[in-house]
Design a protein around this motif. Structure first.
Motif, PDB file in Angstrom:
ATOM      1  N   ALA A  73      22.396  32.897  49.897  1.00  0.00           N
ATOM      2  CA  ALA A  73      23.358  32.372  48.936  1.00  0.00           C
ATOM      3  C   ALA A  73      24.461  33.391  48.757  1.00  0.00           C
ATOM      4  CB  ALA A  73      22.685  32.074  47.603  1.00  0.00           C
ATOM      5  N   ALA A  74      25.349  33.516  49.736  1.00  0.00           N
ATOM      6  CA  ALA A  74      26.467  34.449  49.660  1.00  0.00           C
ATOM      7  C   ALA A  74      27.500  33.915  48.679  1.00  0.00           C
ATOM      8  CB  ALA A  74      27.096  34.614  51.039  1.00  0.00           C
ATOM      9  N   PRO A  75      28.389  34.779  48.190  1.00  0.00           N
ATOM     10  CA  PRO A  75      29.379  34.320  47.211  1.00  0.00           C
ATOM     11  C   PRO A  75      30.297  33.275  47.812  1.00  0.00           C
ATOM     12  CG  PRO A  75      29.918  36.516  48.028  1.00  0.00           C
ATOM     13  CD  PRO A  75      28.555  36.208  48.528  1.00  0.00           C
ATOM     14  N   THR A  76      30.545  32.216  47.074  1.00  0.00           N
ATOM     15  CA  THR A  76      31.407  31.150  47.578  1.00  0.00           C
ATOM     16  C   THR A  76      32.850  31.368  47.170  1.00  0.00           C
ATOM     17  OG1 THR A  76      30.916  29.829  45.618  1.00  0.00           O
ATOM     18  CG2 THR A  76      29.534  29.473  47.555  1.00  0.00           C
ATOM     19  N   VAL A  77      33.097  32.271  46.218  1.00  0.00           N
ATOM     20  CA  VAL A  77      34.465  32.559  45.791  1.00  0.00           C
ATOM     21  C   VAL A  77      34.841  33.943  46.273  1.00  0.00           C
ATOM     22  CG1 VAL A  77      36.035  32.812  43.841  1.00  0.00           C
ATOM     23  CG2 VAL A  77      34.210  31.096  43.764  1.00  0.00           C
ATOM     24  N   PRO A  78      35.810  34.082  47.158  1.00  0.00           N
ATOM     25  CA  PRO A  78      36.149  35.386  47.714  1.00  0.00           C
ATOM     26  C   PRO A  78      37.086  36.167  46.799  1.00  0.00           C
ATOM     27  CG  PRO A  78      37.543  33.719  48.674  1.00  0.00           C
ATOM     28  CD  PRO A  78      36.585  32.996  47.754  1.00  0.00           C
ATOM     29  N   LEU A  79      37.319  37.407  47.163  1.00  0.00           N
ATOM     30  CA  LEU A  79      38.387  38.183  46.554  1.00  0.00           C
ATOM     31  C   LEU A  79      39.706  37.698  47.139  1.00  0.00           C
ATOM     32  CD1 LEU A  79      39.567  40.651  44.977  1.00  0.00           C
ATOM     33  CD2 LEU A  79      39.213  41.972  47.077  1.00  0.00           C
ATOM     34  N   THR A  80      40.634  37.305  46.287  1.00  0.00           N
ATOM     35  CA  THR A  80      41.963  36.882  46.734  1.00  0.00           C
ATOM     36  C   THR A  80      42.937  38.034  46.543  1.00  0.00           C
ATOM     37  OG1 THR A  80      41.558  34.546  46.225  1.00  0.00           O
ATOM     38  CG2 THR A  80      43.855  35.252  46.371  1.00  0.00           C
ATOM     39  N   ILE A  81      43.669  38.356  47.600  1.00  0.00           N
ATOM     40  CA  ILE A  81      44.654  39.440  47.562  1.00  0.00           C
ATOM     41  C   ILE A  81      46.033  38.827  47.807  1.00  0.00           C
ATOM     42  CG2 ILE A  81      45.359  41.656  48.538  1.00  0.00           C
ATOM     43  CD1 ILE A  81      42.475  41.853  49.703  1.00  0.00           C
ATOM     44  N   VAL A  82      46.946  39.074  46.881  1.00  0.00           N
ATOM     45  CA  VAL A  82      48.321  38.566  46.988  1.00  0.00           C
ATOM     46  C   VAL A  82      49.262  39.764  47.023  1.00  0.00           C
ATOM     47  CG1 VAL A  82      50.135  37.211  45.867  1.00  0.00           C
ATOM     48  CG2 VAL A  82      47.761  36.432  45.773  1.00  0.00           C
ATOM     49  N   TYR A  83      50.190  39.769  47.983  1.00  0.00           N
ATOM     50  CA  TYR A  83      51.141  40.878  48.049  1.00  0.00           C
ATOM     51  C   TYR A  83      52.575  40.357  48.061  1.00  0.00           C
ATOM     52  CZ  TYR A  83      51.754  39.880  53.068  1.00  0.00           C
ATOM     53  OH  TYR A  83      52.035  39.274  54.272  1.00  0.00           O
ATOM     54  N   GLY A  84      53.445  41.162  47.479  1.00  0.00           N
ATOM     55  CA  GLY A  84      54.881  40.878  47.509  1.00  0.00           C
ATOM     56  C   GLY A  84      55.600  42.110  47.999  1.00  0.00           C
ATOM     57  N   THR A  85      56.444  41.964  49.007  1.00  0.00           N
ATOM     58  CA  THR A  85      57.024  43.141  49.641  1.00  0.00           C
ATOM     59  C   THR A  85      58.428  42.885  50.138  1.00  0.00           C
ATOM     60  OG1 THR A  85      56.638  44.820  51.352  1.00  0.00           O
ATOM     61  CG2 THR A  85      56.086  42.557  51.910  1.00  0.00           C
ATOM     62  N   GLN A  86      59.246  43.915  50.117  1.00  0.00           N
ATOM     63  CA  GLN A  86      60.577  43.843  50.696  1.00  0.00           C
ATOM     64  C   GLN A  86      60.637  44.641  51.997  1.00  0.00           C
ATOM     65  OE1 GLN A  86      62.595  41.951  48.695  1.00  0.00           O
ATOM     66  NE2 GLN A  86      64.298  41.841  50.109  1.00  0.00           N
ATOM     67  N   THR A  87      59.916  45.745  52.047  1.00  0.00           N
ATOM     68  CA  THR A  87      59.974  46.615  53.225  1.00  0.00           C
ATOM     69  C   THR A  87      58.661  46.704  53.987  1.00  0.00           C
ATOM     70  OG1 THR A  87      59.384  48.601  51.967  1.00  0.00           O
ATOM     71  CG2 THR A  87      61.720  48.036  52.109  1.00  0.00           C
ATOM     72  N   GLY A  88      57.589  46.112  53.474  1.00  0.00           N
ATOM     73  CA  GLY A  88      56.339  46.093  54.205  1.00  0.00           C
ATOM     74  C   GLY A  88      55.242  46.985  53.656  1.00  0.00           C
TER      75      GLY A  88
END
Length: 616
Positions: A73-88
């Motif tokens: 029974a592994a986790p069904t909800v993952p870690l969500t990572i959101v990024y915002g970038t201008q130069t990377g």
């Protein structure tokens, strides 16, 4: 021959792309392995495979996988990572966090902010946001929609969410890491709880970012692992040295091929066309990318520091485990031209200066902003003396950061070279000459003799359309024209059939028409189809690129409405907002829309990645 004829059991036919990569037998085994696995188990398996893939390519592995290692029974909800970038940089750190989590066999999702489905925010359980701040408190272009949703009235309640925010910025701006700060406060206001405390990274982001990433990884693992299975062990039998590549941390020593002034005699600006060799580096770039340059500070500025503070440049000083002469720290390692808040705070305390201390209070925000805009570090030292010692000075100054320049060439045209368009910062203030670090460094490099340490900084948010039949509108006054030289070269080399329209502006036609001969030649060859020019000081009434946009408003709207891509490059403080305001007027007037609908229409272009900006 059929299975019955061979006496073997029938095989599960693997799709062509599987058999191409793995072979028919292994492809069939893979399909048999994943058959019937639920989403959670597949997430676990993908993370495990990512861990294997992170090993060096030539290093075989011995794998011990207990039967119990597959999760019930592994986790069904993952870690969500959101990024915002201008130069990377935010993307780089977000990808590093994703790799850390997945290497532990735990599920993650990674989104650029513009691609994140905001309707899913209400369902998130674990969220990490890595986001930069541009200029004076603005979000990156790819994050505007995400920020507007989180900060807006339609944002959902988030009582079930645990989150963490990492901000990137530049402390030489008043609103340092403002976007990260505001998002962090807003997510908490919506009921979410912090997974780890927010961290704010300066230009030299690695030390703080590493600590935050490690904490976020540890806390995310704690949150996910109670439901996860043990991780299968991956034991290397023999290692392999990684192949050396050139990067920001290991730059390439590039020979200067050309260093030519391209503004005329009497021009108010010294603009250089610089050509650098990438021969033998293996570095590759695409139109829209930037070249990172590691500069040295002007020698006369180093001398001014030593003279003003009455310090000996030969004094050995230790910092970060390294011992160097003070003059070398000041010349090659530390930031001398950009004043920032941490240094100002230390200087105000050391000088015990009430006036400076007041600027650091909330009530002194406007004066603080004006000071950062008008003063270099040397100006502060001269105006408000303080008893700096060599060791304390080296500890207080920020590490020197590379400067990014839009590449002004297509490698399809110039081969293993990268061309830059550099405006030399050279002005008088407070009775003394002031120079920019990187621009004066590049301007002083001798062709055929000197070398410059460089690296490629990809800019995926500023790319030509994949479809060469699409039209392209380019707005680039001053040195903002640099990437559009690359665009026009690239489109010519690949035989793109779409039209190209360039808006260029400067002060004077006679002395500051950058790349004039090239644009005229491109017009003749029909690789540039329209050229709109604005020279602000050739007439009593100043004319800028936004005025030329207004004048051609009907055609501009027809191009955009017909599917053209729009690019803006250059000054973020005045030019970019003025251009955007002109575009809103054009869409409203010629598209028959209200201003609110015109803004929404342009936002739609952003979301379609047809309105792209590289502003600074």
């Amino acid at each position: 021959m059929s299975p019955s004829q061979t006496g073997g059991a029938p095989r599960t036919a693997a799709p062509p792309f599987v058999t191409t990569l793995l072979g028919e037998d292994k492809g069939a085994l893979l399909l048999k392995l994943v058959d019937g696995l639920d989403t959670a188990a597949l997430h676990w398996l993908s993370g495990y495979a990512a861990g294997l893939a992170s090993r060096p390519a030539s290093a075989p592995v011995s794998v011990a996988v207990p039967v119990s290692a597959m999760p019930a029974a592994a986790p069904t909800v993952p870690l969500t990572i959101v990024y915002g970038t201008q130069t990377g940089n935010s993307k780089l750190l977000a990808e590093r966090l994703k790799q850390q989590v997945e290497s532990s066999g735990l599920p993650t999702r990674l989104f650029r902010a513009s691609d994140y489905p905001v309707r899913e925010l209400a369902k998130e359980k674990l969220l990490c946001v890595v986001i930069s701040t541009q200029g004076d408190g603005d979000p990156p272009d790819d994050s505007r929609g995400f920020c507007e949703h989180v900060l807006g009235k339609r944002a959902p309640k988030l009582e079930g969410l645990r989150f963490a925010v990492l901000g990137l910025g530049d402390s030489s701006y008043p609103k340092f890491c403002e976007v990260g700060r505001v998002l962090d406060a807003r997510l908490a206001e919506l009921g979410a709880s912090r997974l780890v405390e927010r961290a704010d990274c300066d230009v030299d982001f690695e030390p703080i970012a590493k600590g935050w990433l490690d904490q976020a990884f540890a806390r995310a693992r704690e949150a996910l692992e109670p439901h996860a299975a043990p991780i299968a062990a991956v034991v290397p039998l023999r290692g392999a040295a990684p192949v050396a590549t050139f990067s920001k941390e290991a730059p390439f020593a590039s020979e200067v091929l050309v260093n030519q002034r391209i503004t005329g005699r009497g021009a108010l600006k010294d603009v250089r066309h610089v050509e650098l060799s990438l021969e033998g580096s293996g570095l590759e770039y695409a139109p829209g990318d930037a070249l990172g340059v590691w500069p040295h500070n002007p020698p006369e500025l180093v001398d001014a520091f030593l003279s003003e503070l009455k310090l000996d440049g030969g004094t050995e000083v230790k910092r970060d485990g390294r011992s160097l002469p003070l003059s070398k720290w000041l010349g090659e390692e530390l930031e001398l031209t950009k004043l920032n808040r941490p240094f100002l705070e230390r200087h105000a305390a050391l000088a015990n200066n009430a006036e400076l201390k007041r600027l650091l209070e909330p009530s002194g925000a406007e004066g603080f902003r004006a000071l950062l805009a008008s003063h270099q570090v040397i100006d502060l030292l001269r105006a408000h003396p303080a008893p700096w010692g060599a060791t304390e000075l080296v500890a207080a100054l920020r590490r020197l950061a590379p400067r990014l320049y839009s590449i002004a060439s297509s490698s399809k045209r110039v081969g293993s070279e990268a061309h830059l368009t550099v405006s030399v910062v050279d002005y008088t203030a407070f009775g003394t000459r002031h120079l920019g670090a990187a621009s004066s460094y590049l301007a002083s490099r001798a062709a055929g003799t000197d070398k410059v340490r460089v690296f490629i900084e990809p800019n995926e948010r500023f790319r030509l359309p994949d479809d060469g039949d699409k039209d392209v509108l380019m707005i680039g006054p001053g040195t903002g024209v640099a990437p559009f030289r690359a665009f026009v070269q690239e489109r010519a080399e690949v035989g793109a059939r779409g039209r190209n329209w360039l808006f260029f502006g400067e002060q004077h036609f006679r002395t500051q028409f950058l790349y004039q001969v090239e644009w005229q030649e491109a017009l003749k060859k029909k690789t540039l189809h329209r050229l709109s020019l604005a020279f602000s000081r050739d007439r009593a009434q100043k004319v800028y690129v936004q005025h030329r946009l207004h004048e051609a408003g009907r055609d501009v709207y027809e191009w955009l409405d017909g599917g053209a891509y729009l690019y803006v490059c250059g000054d973020a403080q005045r030019m970019a907002p003025d251009v955007h305001a002109a575009l809103v007027d054009i869409v409203s007037t010629h598209g028959g829309k209200s201003r609110e609908d015109a803004e929404a229409w342009l936002q739609g272009l952003r979301e379609e990645r047809r309105y792209l900006r590289d502003v600074y």
